[in-house]
Design a protein around this motif. Structure first.
Motif, mmCIF file in Angstrom:
data_model
loop_
_atom_site.group_PDB
_atom_site.id
_atom_site.type_symbol
_atom_site.label_atom_id
_atom_site.label_comp_id
_atom_site.label_asym_id
_atom_site.label_seq_id
_atom_site.Cartn_x
_atom_site.Cartn_y
_atom_site.Cartn_z
ATOM 1 N N GLU A 1 0.888 5.707 -1.351
ATOM 2 C CA GLU A 1 0.217 6.966 -0.968
ATOM 3 C C GLU A 1 -1.266 6.998 -1.352
ATOM 4 O O GLU A 1 -1.687 6.338 -2.300
ATOM 5 N N GLN A 2 -2.035 7.804 -0.619
ATOM 6 C CA GLN A 2 -3.451 7.978 -0.932
ATOM 7 C C GLN A 2 -3.592 8.781 -2.222
ATOM 8 O O GLN A 2 -2.954 9.812 -2.403
ATOM 9 N N GLU B 1 -10.198 -3.491 3.334
ATOM 10 C CA GLU B 1 -9.302 -3.156 2.217
ATOM 11 C C GLU B 1 -9.274 -4.239 1.138
ATOM 12 O O GLU B 1 -9.193 -5.431 1.457
ATOM 13 N N TYR C 1 -6.894 9.398 -3.559
ATOM 14 C CA TYR C 1 -8.219 10.003 -3.670
ATOM 15 C C TYR C 1 -9.018 9.638 -2.436
ATOM 16 O O TYR C 1 -8.872 8.543 -1.899
ATOM 17 N N GLU C 2 -9.842 10.566 -1.971
ATOM 18 C CA GLU C 2 -10.798 10.225 -0.909
ATOM 19 C C GLU C 2 -12.190 10.601 -1.375
ATOM 20 O O GLU C 2 -12.472 11.766 -1.672
ATOM 21 N N LYS D 1 0.864 -1.198 0.000
ATOM 22 C CA LYS D 1 0.000 0.000 0.000
ATOM 23 C C LYS D 1 0.889 1.232 0.000
ATOM 24 O O LYS D 1 1.762 1.359 0.865
ATOM 25 N N ASP E 1 -10.177 1.368 0.328
ATOM 26 C CA ASP E 1 -10.368 1.283 1.775
ATOM 27 C C ASP E 1 -11.762 1.838 2.094
ATOM 28 O O ASP E 1 -12.029 3.023 1.875
ATOM 29 N N LYS F 1 -14.894 3.173 4.185
ATOM 30 C CA LYS F 1 -15.123 3.925 5.425
ATOM 31 C C LYS F 1 -16.533 3.656 5.971
ATOM 32 O O LYS F 1 -17.395 3.152 5.261
ATOM 33 N N LYS G 1 -15.210 5.873 0.388
ATOM 34 C CA LYS G 1 -14.009 5.058 0.221
ATOM 35 C C LYS G 1 -12.782 5.946 0.009
ATOM 36 O O LYS G 1 -12.906 7.065 -0.467
ATOM 37 N N LYS G 2 -11.615 5.371 0.361
ATOM 38 C CA LYS G 2 -10.345 6.007 0.006
ATOM 39 C C LYS G 2 -9.640 5.080 -0.966
ATOM 40 O O LYS G 2 -9.795 3.850 -0.876
ATOM 41 N N VAL G 3 -8.847 5.660 -1.856
ATOM 42 C CA VAL G 3 -8.119 4.861 -2.837
ATOM 43 C C VAL G 3 -6.631 5.147 -2.683
ATOM 44 O O VAL G 3 -6.225 6.315 -2.612
ATOM 45 N N TYR G 4 -5.835 4.096 -2.610
ATOM 46 C CA TYR G 4 -4.386 4.217 -2.460
ATOM 47 C C TYR G 4 -3.674 3.602 -3.655
ATOM 48 O O TYR G 4 -4.146 2.620 -4.228
#
Ligand code: TMP
Ligand code: ASP
Length: 236
Positions: free
Chosen positions: A5-6, A78, A8-9, A3, A27, A29, A13-16
């Protein structure tokens, strides 16, 4: 895979990035929004339910011939997925009138439609995801005719497969929203999520809502409803 760096949030969800340029990590939420973020809240445990429910449905659909972005679940919240360029269309299939369809067309909620319908919304938060037709999508360059044909075909197939699949868990599939993406070579695959956030699930016996409408409409009981979907589909 690792995994990194991020990238997009989003609202749910967050995307890495990962060390594989063709794979990203999603990821999930517990954050919940409705009405384009006008209503904000938390549904405890939602991220876990949506991650695991989405993955189990994506695996099932993949087995039945629908190409998806799914790669591997790596934790409760995740998942590795293929990196795609999202086609900026929300593809909504309806079997039974509910939500915006009832308001726009004056059809009582629960009316069984004579045939499933498909509608497109333009994914654009500033414009509040307006309903468009496929000529608009072509005119705006959101997708090609060939892509629209493939997406529509997949969406109706997903409806048939998913409706039948959920029936064995006593869940009625009222309507749902799909998103599709393009792989680097242009191949269209099913992306995003398939969860109580993006589908209307009604208990087939009682008609009870087992989805985000409980939160959208302040009906309460959303945490238990999400857990119930998880329990029925994943038996835990
Ligand atoms: P609607 O009746 O509000 O148009 O919703 C149709 C379906 O799409 C319903 O199953 C919920 C889902 N949906 C989303 O996944 N995201 C959204 O932003 C909206 C408005 C609906
Ligand atoms: N996507 C909508 C929002 O972000 C929520 C919904 O109705 O599902 O507010």
């Amino acid at each position: 895979m690792k995994k990194l760096e991020q990238l997009y949030e989003g609202k749910a969800k967050k995307v890495y990035a990962t060390d594989d340029p063709n794979v990203v990590l999603v990821d999930y939420k517990d954050d919940a929004t409705a009405g384009d973020g006008a209503k904000k809240g938390t549904i405890r445990g939602k991220g876990v339910v949506n991650n695991k429910v989405t993955n189990s449905l994506m695996r099932m659909l993949e087995e039945k011939g629908i190409p998806t972005h799914y790669v591997e679940e790596i934790s409760d919240r995740e998942t590795y997925v293929k990196k795609v360029e999202i086609v900026p269309l929300e593809v909504i299939i309806r079997n039974v009138a509910a939500g915006s369809f009832t308001k726009r067309l004056g059809v009582p909620e629960g009316t069984v439609l004579k045939c499933p319908t498909l509608e497109f919304s333009y994914k654009n938060d500033d414009l509040h995801d307006p309903l468009i037709n496929h000529y608009h999508a072509l005119a705006l360059g959101l997708a090609t005719q060939e892509e629209i044909d493939i997406i529509s075909d997949y969406a109706f197939k997903v409806n048939e497969i998913l409706s039948q699949y959920l029936a064995q868990f006593n869940i009625r599939l009222i309507d749902f929203k799909l998103e599709f993406g393009r792989l680097a070579d242009g191949t269209i695959v099913l992306a995003d999520e398939i969860s109580p956030d993006t589908c209307r699930f009604w208990d087939a016996t009682t008609g009870a809502h087992l989805d985000k409408d409980l939160f959208r409409r302040d009906l309460g009981g959303e945490e238990d409803a999400y857990k119930e979907v998880f329990r029925r589909l994943l038996g835990e």
